[in-house]
Design a protein around this motif. Structure first.
Motif, PDB file in Angstrom:
ATOM      1  N   GLU A  69       0.811  -1.214   0.000  1.00 39.40           N
ATOM      2  CA  GLU A  69       0.000   0.000   0.000  1.00 39.40           C
ATOM      3  C   GLU A  69       0.843   1.262   0.000  1.00 39.40           C
ATOM      4  OE1 GLU A  69      -2.922   0.381   3.129  1.00 39.40           O
ATOM      5  OE2 GLU A  69      -3.892   2.004   2.024  1.00 39.40           O
ATOM      6  N   ASP A  85      -0.283  -5.104   3.429  1.00 38.55           N
ATOM      7  CA  ASP A  85      -0.905  -3.909   4.002  1.00 38.55           C
ATOM      8  C   ASP A  85      -0.247  -3.713   5.373  1.00 38.55           C
ATOM      9  OD1 ASP A  85      -2.494  -1.876   4.954  1.00 38.55           O
ATOM     10  OD2 ASP A  85      -4.361  -2.758   4.214  1.00 38.55           O
ATOM     11  N   GLU A 112      -2.566  -9.272  -9.695  1.00 35.30           N
ATOM     12  CA  GLU A 112      -3.825  -8.528  -9.599  1.00 35.30           C
ATOM     13  C   GLU A 112      -4.974  -9.505  -9.394  1.00 35.30           C
ATOM     14  OE1 GLU A 112      -6.070  -7.969 -12.384  1.00 35.30           O
ATOM     15  OE2 GLU A 112      -4.891  -8.532 -14.137  1.00 35.30           O
ATOM     16  N   GLN A 164     -15.720   3.050   1.878  1.00 36.05           N
ATOM     17  CA  GLN A 164     -14.572   3.717   1.276  1.00 36.05           C
ATOM     18  C   GLN A 164     -14.367   5.099   1.892  1.00 36.05           C
ATOM     19  OE1 GLN A 164     -15.987   2.157  -2.793  1.00 36.05           O
ATOM     20  NE2 GLN A 164     -13.946   2.947  -3.165  1.00 36.05           N
ATOM     21  N   HIS A 214      -8.860  -2.549  -1.916  1.00 40.09           N
ATOM     22  CA  HIS A 214      -7.588  -2.669  -2.621  1.00 40.09           C
ATOM     23  C   HIS A 214      -7.082  -4.108  -2.457  1.00 40.09           C
ATOM     24  CE1 HIS A 214      -7.398   1.656  -3.075  1.00 40.09           C
ATOM     25  NE2 HIS A 214      -7.624   1.791  -1.786  1.00 40.09           N
ATOM     26  N   ASP A 242     -11.903  -4.917  -6.831  1.00 43.36           N
ATOM     27  CA  ASP A 242     -12.324  -3.645  -6.234  1.00 43.36           C
ATOM     28  C   ASP A 242     -13.798  -3.341  -6.475  1.00 43.36           C
ATOM     29  OD1 ASP A 242     -12.107  -3.148  -8.909  1.00 43.36           O
ATOM     30  OD2 ASP A 242     -10.903  -1.327  -8.706  1.00 43.36           O
TER      31      ASP A 242
END
Ligand code: IPD
Ligand code: CA
Ligand code: CA
Length: 268
Positions: A69, A85, A112, A164, A214, A242
């Motif tokens: 991140e 993260d 991904e 979010q 994410h 996402d």
């Protein structure tokens, strides 16, 4: 070839090392900068923990890639990429709410979510528990194996979610949750997506969904939930990304997904 269990060992070790650094720095935590909005914060400990994770990965796994991140992507030469993260639940961390984690996952293939294979993951939480999983081998909280049984009805389900950081997305997520709430037992918004997924794996909540995650928010937790026997998927059963992630018991997944779609999940 490194096995998923060997990768899990690395993930557990590094997540716990970073968790100790983050826990020790709590009292000095300060906002360094903001990202997608004024409430999307980064503390100096997010940066320090990510630096530690990257240094340790460079020592232990020098040919692997990194997707984190708080830093630049490092391309993989081995086929394995670490998705990290450094603090998941930074707002809780800043306020002193002991509900955050360090999340470390190893994936193979393109790094991904629609294309990767989750190989191993570990989530070290604020209380010092380490949740982990290895592909095909199972999921654990510390030494205890996690295995979810049963199919809770939608109306009896305790459902975790998150929101979010941008105002327009939150408004849409608020409208959706307002429609879902009368159809379920209750909602929980605890503030750490990785731990939400561990909680589903342990049966501390029945299900979890979130829009706008994410890759580093869910890579480790999604494998932990899946290896505990849950179905973890996105819109229409595709790989989670996402746009949407839904984690629920296999027999309960469709009912929650369909309720989310009816409440407008496609338009968030
Ligand atoms: C956030 C947390 C939160 C979720 C957000 C994430 P951060 O991660 O996981 O629970 O609702 O979508 O961005 O910013 O604390 O790393
Ligand atoms: Ca996060
Ligand atoms: Ca974070």
């Amino acid at each position: 070839m490194t096995t998923p269990l060997e990768l899990m060992d690395v993930a557990r070790t590094l997540a716990l090392e970073a968790q100790r650094l983050v826990a020790a720095g709590r009292r000095e935590a300060e906002v360094q900068h903001t990202k997608s909005s004024d409430v999307d914060i980064v503390t100096q400990m997010d940066i320090a923990a990510e630096r530690l994770l990257r240094q340790r990965l460079a020592e232990l796994r020098p040919d692997d890639g990194v997707l984190g991140e708080e830093g630049d992507d490092v391309a993989s030469r081995s086929g394995i990429t670490w998705v990290v993260d450094p603090i998941d639940g930074t707002v809780n961390y800043l306020y002193g709410i002991p509900h955050w984690s360090v999340s470390v996952a190893a994936v193979s293939g393109p790094p991904e979510p629609r294309a990767w294979t989750l190989e191993a993951g570990a989530v070290a939480d604020a209380g010092g528990s380490v949740w982990s999983a290895a592909r095909g081998e199972g999921a654990w909280r510390d030494g205890r194996r996690l295995r979810r049984e049963g199919t809770p009805a939608l109306g009896a389900s305790l459902v975790a979610t998150g929101f979010q950081y941008t105002a327009d997305k939150r408004a849409a997520q608020g409208r959706l949750v307002a429609q879902l709430l009368p159809q379920i037992r209750d909602i929980r918004r605890l503030g750490s997506a990785s731990i939400d997924l561990c909680h589903v794996a342990a049966g501390l909540v029945d299900a979890y969904y979130e829009h706008g995650l994410h890759p580093w928010d869910f890579a480790a937790g999604a494998l932990i939930a899946a290896e505990a026997g849950l179905r973890v998927a996105g819109l229409d059963g595709a790989a989670p990304d996402d746009s949407l992630l839904v984690a629920a018991a296999p027999g309960a997944w469709d009912a929650l997904h369909d309720a989310l779609i009816a409440a407008g999940a496609r338009t968030i």
